[in-house]
Design a protein around this motif. Structure first.
Motif, short mmCIF file in Angstrom:
data_model
loop_
_atom_site.label_atom_id
_atom_site.label_comp_id
_atom_site.label_asym_id
_atom_site.label_seq_id
_atom_site.Cartn_x
_atom_site.Cartn_y
_atom_site.Cartn_z
N UNK A 24 2.80 -14.12 3.87
CA UNK A 24 3.19 -12.84 3.30
C UNK A 24 1.96 -11.97 3.14
N UNK A 25 2.13 -10.69 3.42
CA UNK A 25 1.08 -9.70 3.22
C UNK A 25 1.68 -8.59 2.38
N UNK A 26 1.09 -8.34 1.23
CA UNK A 26 1.60 -7.28 0.36
C UNK A 26 0.91 -5.98 0.75
N UNK A 27 1.71 -4.95 0.89
CA UNK A 27 1.20 -3.66 1.33
C UNK A 27 1.49 -2.61 0.27
N UNK A 28 0.47 -1.90 -0.16
CA UNK A 28 0.64 -0.83 -1.14
C UNK A 28 0.53 0.50 -0.42
N UNK A 29 1.51 1.36 -0.63
CA UNK A 29 1.50 2.71 -0.05
C UNK A 29 1.72 3.73 -1.16
N UNK A 30 1.32 4.95 -0.91
CA UNK A 30 1.51 6.00 -1.90
C UNK A 30 2.99 6.26 -2.11
N UNK A 31 3.31 6.76 -3.30
CA UNK A 31 4.70 7.11 -3.62
C UNK A 31 5.26 8.01 -2.53
N UNK A 32 6.44 7.69 -2.06
CA UNK A 32 7.09 8.48 -1.03
C UNK A 32 6.84 8.00 0.38
N UNK A 50 9.49 -4.93 11.12
CA UNK A 50 9.24 -4.89 12.56
C UNK A 50 8.44 -3.65 12.94
N UNK A 51 8.75 -2.53 12.32
CA UNK A 51 8.04 -1.28 12.61
C UNK A 51 6.56 -1.39 12.24
N UNK A 52 6.29 -1.93 11.05
CA UNK A 52 4.91 -2.08 10.59
C UNK A 52 4.15 -3.08 11.47
#
Length: 68
Positions: A24-32, A50-52
């Motif tokens: 597992x890889x946790x990914x943090x992205x900005x709100x939205x 799949x897209x990522x």
């Protein structure tokens, strides 16, 4: 009433399989940004995951790194 294949035992079996076969890889992205990613994935009929993964693979290939 639980649907067939959706019980606690089924969930445990899937979790055990995933733990043994995937990292597992946790990914943090900005709100939205999650919604933007989801919309882009849906536009090409792909899951978010799949897209990522495809985007990462494309970046690796452009950088001449070892592909996944």
């Amino acid at each position: 009433m639980e649907q067939q294949g959706q019980g606690k035992a089924s969930t445990r079996a899937k979790d055990k399989y995933n733990a043994a076969n995937y990292d597992q890889v946790k990914l943090w992205v900005k709100k939205g940004d999650r919604e933007r990613i989801d919309a882009a994935a849906k536009a090409v009929d792909m899951s978010r995951n799949a897209f990522i993964l495809e985007a990462i693979e494309e970046k690796i290939k452009r950088e001449n790194a070892k592909p996944l």
